[in-house]
Design a protein around this motif. Sequence first.
Motif, PDB file in Angstrom:
ATOM      1  N   GLY A   1       0.905  -1.155  -0.053  1.00 29.51           N
ATOM      2  CA  GLY A   1       0.066   0.169   0.090  1.00 29.51           C
ATOM      3  C   GLY A   1       0.837   1.016  -0.041  1.00 29.51           C
ATOM      4  N   ALA A   2       2.020   0.961   0.450  1.00 33.45           N
ATOM      5  CA  ALA A   2       2.963   2.092   0.561  1.00 33.45           C
ATOM      6  C   ALA A   2       3.833   2.245  -0.657  1.00 33.45           C
ATOM      7  N   GLY A   3       3.649   1.540  -1.744  1.00 30.83           N
ATOM      8  CA  GLY A   3       4.385   1.512  -2.852  1.00 30.83           C
ATOM      9  C   GLY A   3       5.815   0.641  -2.901  1.00 30.83           C
ATOM     10  N   ARG A   4       5.834  -0.141  -1.763  1.00 33.63           N
ATOM     11  CA  ARG A   4       7.293  -0.813  -1.698  1.00 33.63           C
ATOM     12  C   ARG A   4       6.759  -2.388  -1.605  1.00 33.63           C
ATOM     13  N   THR A   5       7.848  -3.005  -1.939  1.00 36.22           N
ATOM     14  CA  THR A   5       7.679  -4.640  -1.972  1.00 36.22           C
ATOM     15  C   THR A   5       8.514  -5.065  -0.717  1.00 36.22           C
ATOM     16  N   ALA A   6       7.730  -5.611   0.142  1.00 34.33           N
ATOM     17  CA  ALA A   6       8.391  -6.196   1.422  1.00 34.33           C
ATOM     18  C   ALA A   6       8.863  -7.734   0.949  1.00 34.33           C
ATOM     19  N   TRP A   7      10.140  -7.895   0.596  1.00 38.67           N
ATOM     20  CA  TRP A   7      10.724  -9.026   0.017  1.00 38.67           C
ATOM     21  C   TRP A   7      11.043  -9.818   1.462  1.00 38.67           C
ATOM     22  N   GLY A   8      11.774  -9.038   2.474  1.00 33.86           N
ATOM     23  CA  GLY A   8      11.955  -9.937   3.746  1.00 33.86           C
ATOM     24  C   GLY A   8      10.920 -10.285   3.917  1.00 33.86           C
ATOM     25  N   ALA A   9       9.693  -9.772   4.410  1.00 34.31           N
ATOM     26  CA  ALA A   9       8.547 -10.365   4.910  1.00 34.31           C
ATOM     27  C   ALA A   9       7.936 -11.631   4.199  1.00 34.31           C
ATOM     28  N   ILE A  10       8.018 -11.451   2.589  1.00 34.42           N
ATOM     29  CA  ILE A  10       7.641 -12.489   1.941  1.00 34.42           C
ATOM     30  C   ILE A  10       8.548 -13.781   2.150  1.00 34.42           C
ATOM     31  N   CYS A  11       9.887 -13.650   2.154  1.00 41.78           N
ATOM     32  CA  CYS A  11      10.532 -14.659   2.572  1.00 41.78           C
ATOM     33  C   CYS A  11      10.236 -15.493   3.720  1.00 41.78           C
ATOM     34  N   ALA A  12      10.021 -14.521   4.792  1.00 44.64           N
ATOM     35  CA  ALA A  12       9.984 -14.930   6.232  1.00 44.64           C
ATOM     36  C   ALA A  12       8.461 -15.769   6.308  1.00 44.64           C
ATOM     37  N   LEU A  13       7.628 -15.154   5.387  1.00 45.39           N
ATOM     38  CA  LEU A  13       6.043 -16.158   5.270  1.00 45.39           C
ATOM     39  C   LEU A  13       6.274 -17.385   4.672  1.00 45.39           C
ATOM     40  N   VAL A  14       7.145 -17.423   3.739  1.00 43.18           N
ATOM     41  CA  VAL A  14       7.369 -18.781   2.891  1.00 43.18           C
ATOM     42  C   VAL A  14       8.063 -19.560   3.815  1.00 43.18           C
ATOM     43  N   THR A  15       8.978 -19.313   4.501  1.00 42.51           N
ATOM     44  CA  THR A  15       9.891 -19.806   5.467  1.00 42.51           C
ATOM     45  C   THR A  15       8.989 -20.325   6.561  1.00 42.51           C
ATOM     46  N   PHE A  16       8.322 -19.467   7.238  1.00 44.53           N
ATOM     47  CA  PHE A  16       7.432 -20.195   8.448  1.00 44.53           C
ATOM     48  C   PHE A  16       6.253 -21.073   7.951  1.00 44.53           C
ATOM     49  N   PHE A  17       5.680 -20.870   6.669  1.00 41.62           N
ATOM     50  CA  PHE A  17       4.830 -21.834   6.308  1.00 41.62           C
ATOM     51  C   PHE A  17       5.383 -23.228   5.883  1.00 41.62           C
ATOM     52  N   LEU A  18       6.716 -23.277   5.307  1.00 38.39           N
ATOM     53  CA  LEU A  18       7.317 -24.663   5.200  1.00 38.39           C
ATOM     54  C   LEU A  18       7.583 -25.022   6.527  1.00 38.39           C
ATOM     55  N   ALA A  19       8.099 -24.361   7.509  1.00 39.41           N
ATOM     56  CA  ALA A  19       8.666 -24.966   8.638  1.00 39.41           C
ATOM     57  C   ALA A  19       7.444 -25.496   9.352  1.00 39.41           C
ATOM     58  N   GLN A  20       6.296 -24.722   9.443  1.00 39.70           N
ATOM     59  CA  GLN A  20       5.133 -25.206  10.328  1.00 39.70           C
ATOM     60  C   GLN A  20       4.700 -26.413   9.525  1.00 39.70           C
ATOM     61  N   ALA A  21       4.756 -26.759   8.314  1.00 46.58           N
ATOM     62  CA  ALA A  21       4.376 -28.041   7.601  1.00 46.58           C
ATOM     63  C   ALA A  21       5.436 -29.098   8.417  1.00 46.58           C
ATOM     64  N   ALA A  22       6.682 -28.752   8.307  1.00 52.25           N
ATOM     65  CA  ALA A  22       7.758 -29.774   8.921  1.00 52.25           C
ATOM     66  C   ALA A  22       7.585 -30.226  10.260  1.00 52.25           C
ATOM     67  N   VAL A  23       7.326 -29.010  11.271  1.00 47.71           N
ATOM     68  CA  VAL A  23       7.096 -29.355  12.275  1.00 47.71           C
ATOM     69  C   VAL A  23       5.883 -30.277  12.888  1.00 47.71           C
ATOM     70  N   GLU A  24       4.706 -29.936  11.944  1.00 50.81           N
ATOM     71  CA  GLU A  24       3.357 -30.589  12.224  1.00 50.81           C
ATOM     72  C   GLU A  24       3.707 -32.070  11.813  1.00 50.81           C
TER      73      GLU A  24
END
Length: 599
Positions: free
Chosen positions: A45-68
């Motif tokens: 919304g502020a006109g920027r791309t949050a690459w760090g947040a996107i990478c963290a989101l993907v990492t957390f998603f995959l890590a959650q699947a492995a932990v489960e």
Amino acid sequence: MLGEVLRLAARHRWSLAAGVGLTLLGSALGLAQPLLVKRVIEEVGAGRTAWGAICALVTFFLAQAAVEALVRYVLARTGEGVVLGVRVRLADRLLRLPMPLYHRYRTGDLISRMGADTVALRRVVSTGLTDAVTGVLGLAGAVALMIWLDATLFAMVAVLVAVAAATTACALRAIRAASLRAQEATGEMSADLERALGAIRTVRAARAERREAARITAHAHAAHAGGVRMARHDALVAPAGDLAITGSFLLVLLVGGARVAAGDASVADLVAFAMYMVYLTGPLGSLVEAVSVIQQGAGALHRVSQALSWPGEPDDGGPHPARVARDGGRALLEFRDVWFGYEPDRPVLRGVSFQVPPRGQVALIGPSGAGKSTLFALVERFYDPDRGRILCDGVDLRRVDRAAHRAGIGLVEQDCPIMHGTLRDNLTYAAPDAAADDLRRVIELAGLSGLVARLPQGLDSPVGERGTALSGGERQRVAIARALLARPRLLLLDEPTAHLDAESEAALRRTIEHLADECALVVIAHRFTTVRRAARIVVLDGGRVTACGTHEELLERSPYYRALAAEWLAGDPLEGGDPLEDITGDAARGGRHRVALGE
């Protein structure tokens, strides 16, 4: 109830803690994802791309699947470990119960507690317990973040969830009661099946298959009815939770969307709140499912806990019989004014007193119900007398180590139970480390040489379930050989000639005469040929000793014994003349009695 589950799982607390910890880690990874999505939307919304947040989101998603995935394995393994531990404890407890409990509970019901009930318990531990803990903590985390994002919107959601919780609570109470009834019916079904299979030849001979099937089917219908009642009430649980979640989600979209349109909230906040609503279905569903599983397993849990709470046969910790000082002239076994009853107000034995010398044969005779088998049960310390004393080598049995005392006794029961396995397994059951020479000796003494030679694999031949591959007489001889192999000081024989033919009975009498020179024998006998050779005869009637002495002494002093002896001989088709004259005149004539069974 949760306390009972935790007590049963106490030995696996670290595995459970690891499972809970991993589940919480997975929950934390899931809770962080909506916040990362919120940040990504705000940055876009502020006109920027949050690459760090996107990478963290993907990492957390995959890590959650492995932990489960890891959590599922850890919890399943822990559940199996808990069930194994419970089964080991149950096996030990069920084999060490005091004798009265075996009369109170049916064998099939006890077996069901270790089988079907522990299977139901596995789900309680591996699913119910962990889901309850992690569901509560995950729910608390999601609720806290939802309140932080929008307290007003959360209050509306909480109302719907409370209504669903009230409906679920009512259903769960009914599920618990139905579960207990279903498990009890399953236990009765197993007991009746065990009853029928244990006497399958009698069932077939009496043409009672349909009646036995009807008994078993009735319990199966009762278990089915309990299961249906559980299913009916459980059918309300999941829909109540689903409706609460779905209704809450629709409410969030309607109210939240209106607030965003009015400018009272941001799109990022609404998306994050909606994601927490989606996330909330996990811990809330887990919590509802956990409570349902625990309530459904309540019946099994109660039955398992009840069995584990039963007292085991007490271990007296007294001196070993071998360490007790012995007097050569003292009786090996002595009853002194012994009173005993299986029920307190109905004594079976009334002031019984007699002695058993260290060598020789003592015969117990009397009508059915006189207390003969009860005497054997007291000698083996399956029960202790209510009054009076039983002495072994002059020492009260209550002061002697129970297991060590039994090691010096051989018991041959009237029904001669044979274990599933080989003939060797059965012969060495009381003495698994017996030498080969000792084994050959008892085989010859018990007259089993012909059986061993006839079997295709000799001693290693299977004998079938309950010894069905053997005849009644063969089972009795196996039981006698099994008792002899342990070289007991005292041998208890309950009607040892009941299933033997004349030739085998004569051989057994010779064995008994030989053993009487080595140890003490107490024989419950109903055959005259067995009784009259005893060095001492104890006559029981109505739980009392009415006479005691040798055959000749009792003929003179005991009207009951004299009448019994006359009845024995009168019932012998090979006997002629006056029975009492035959009994008393044998020695004078220098001949031998011609008694029906083996003589």
